[in-house]
Design an enzyme around this catalytic site. Structure first.
Site: not given
Length: 525
Positions: A59, A86-87, A174, A176, A228-229, A231-234, A380
């Protein structure tokens, strides 16, 4: 449906770090389920969530300054393994009696860290000297009583510490970010060796858990999915279909603003791979009629969203009537909400705050359905992994993000059928060349924009032309919150430009957008 996995979580405490979501993703890459929580979480709330471990993020604040993010110190007494970054490292030191101060020496960027002894459980098996990524002005000057120092740098004598007895550890750098050479190993050592958590957060396990949860929620009711075609809706549609089969009907609205070949891809390849029942609504003429003469970007979005709702509601009425005739009911709507959507809208207290642009077309709030959100806990990259596990074609599951309003907001000016055809061809060429160059995995998104109201002078053949410019907008990003323009090789850009200007007669100029986000957005409109 709040599709929380059956796994106990690792909590990632957010102290306002730009990398908090990234920490949560890195934990999951280690095969462990994680959830983001605010730094205001209390010990009682932590105890109720029953986490397997806790990671405290970085942070921008100083722990000793007035107004700095506070943390309930009673959490350290719960016996839950904890890692401070870190923080978060400084909060742990400060809360447990160590000393944190500003020494006047700052460390930003790559720094060489040296292990003290064997580095303790979190640095075990790592090189004695390694490059780490720092971003701090304050430093832990003295570790809390009972803690051992595990690493130092030339200006930070306490760069990592821990108490094996209490299961509390911390690092100043960090881990990550990819710039820390052995950062992921730090997280894996903590998760697997210190906390003893197995790496069982996998695509196969997530699919099995969600199938069980979806079946329990739906029972014998019918379900609608807005496809919708993208990625998420598929993936969300395929996952629900795997759970309940023909109880699901997917609705695909062709608003005429799709990219080249997308309708065929959904109707042929997606249906063939999933077996889902699909209803296609051909509404291109309706959408284009309402968009005629409109140039304002916000007005375009509103029109497209409104007409999508009208198209969807008509199908909804037909499906409800069809179900009623069979003595059945349509009770559920599938939505491809992802974990970042939940976090950005307030932390997952419900679906009402999910931003409309995350929904397929911005579905109306008064639809009388209960939501099924099987991807609600996922990032995602995890969604793509599940899509591949479900057998969705790579051309769909590996797609770049595409806006709900489609090409309507990639035409600067009025949207017409002719202009859409021009943009479709240019976009298809750019995508094909980027794929051929092997750049799909290094580019988050590459909007191709038509400056429809701009004409530039050109020379094609033996004559002067006044054609349209096309803008290429390749960007790299982790989560689309920030982005930088992608340094596409010159030879690839040259091929794209040559192909577009040769094959799309109305275009005589191709330009490159080299703006980062911020200040620019990824899309132009």
């Amino acid at each position: 449906m709040n599709a929380t996995p059956m796994h106990r979580p690792v909590l990632v405490v957010d102290f306002g770090a730009q990398y908090a979501q990234l920490i949560a993703r890195r934990v999951r890459e280690a095969g462990v389920y994680s959830e983001l929580v605010p730094h205001t979480i209390t010990a009682a709330e932590v105890k109720e969530m029953n986490p397997l471990a806790i990671v405290m993020s970085g942070g921008p604040s100083s722990v000793y300054e007035e107004g700095a993010p506070q943390f309930d110190a009673d959490v350290f007494e719960l016996g839950v393994p904890m890692l401070g970054i870190c923080y978060g490292f400084q909060v742990m030191a400060h809360s447990l009696g160590g000393t944190v101060g500003n020494t006047g020496d700052r460390e930003y960027g790559g720094v060489e860290a040296t292990l003290v002894g064997d580095g303790g459980a979190i640095l075990l098996g790592q090189p004695a000297s390694q490059n780490v990524w720092m971003s701090h002005g304050d430093a832990v000057q003295q570790a809390p009583e009972g803690f051992e120092v595990y690493a130092s740098t030339s200006v930070t004598p306490v760069a990592a510490f821990g108490s094996a007895e209490r299961g509390l550890y911390g690092v100043q750098w960090h881990p990550e970010v990819k710039h820390s050479d052995h950062g992921q190993r730090v997280l894996e050592n903590f998760l697997h060796n210190v906390a003893g958590i197995p790496a069982d957060w996998t695509a196969g396990n997530v699919i099995a858990e969600q199938i069980e949860a979806i079946r329990a929620q739906v029972g014998n009711a019918r379900v609608i999915s807005a496809l919708s075609g993208g990625v998420d809706s598929a993936v969300s549609t395929a996952l629900v279909h795997k759970a309940i089969g023909d109880q699901l009907t997917a609705v695909f609205v062709d608003h005429g603003l799709l990219r080249k070949g997308e309708r065929e891809q959904v109707e042929r390849d997606y249906v063939a791979s999933t077996g889902v029942r699909l209803i296609t609504v051909d509404a291109a003429d309706t959408f284009l009629g309402h968009l005629a003469g409109v140039t304002d970007p916000e007005e375009k979005r509103k029109i497209i969203g409104r007409e999508f709702i009208r198209s969807f509601e008509q199908v909804q009425r037909d499906l409800v009537a069809e179900a009623a005739a069979s003595g059945e009911s349509v009770k559920f709507l599938v939505q491809g909400t992802l974990y970042p959507d939940v976090v950005e809208s307030g932390g997952g207290s419900g679906t009402a705050n999910i931003k409309s642009h995350h929904n397929v077309g911005g579905l109306p709030e008064d639809l009388d359905f209960e939501l099924i959100e099987p991807l609600r806990a996922l990032f995602k990259d995890e969604v793509r992994a599940i899509g591949r596990e479900l057998g969705i074609p790579e051309a769909i599951v590996g797609r770049q993000p595409f806006p709900g309003p489609g090409l309507g907001i990639r035409i600067v000016g009025e949207v017409t059928r002719e202009r859409l055809d021009i943009l479709r061809e240019a976009d298809a060429i750019a995508r094909a060349e980027l794929t051929a160059a092997g750049l799909d995995n290094s580019i988050w998104q590459c909007p191709v924009v038509l400056l429809a109201d701009v004409r530039s002078v050109g020379v094609q053949g033996d004559g002067r032309t006044y054609g349209h410019p096309i803008v290429l907008r390749p960007v790299s990003s982790e989560d689309a919150m920030t982005a930088d323009w992608t340094r596409v090789p010159y030879e690839v850009l040259a091929r794209i430009s040559n192909q577009i200007t040769n094959q799309v007669p109305e275009v005589n100029r191709v330009v490159l957008d080299v703006t980062s986000k911020p200040p620019g957005t990824i899309e132009w409109e």
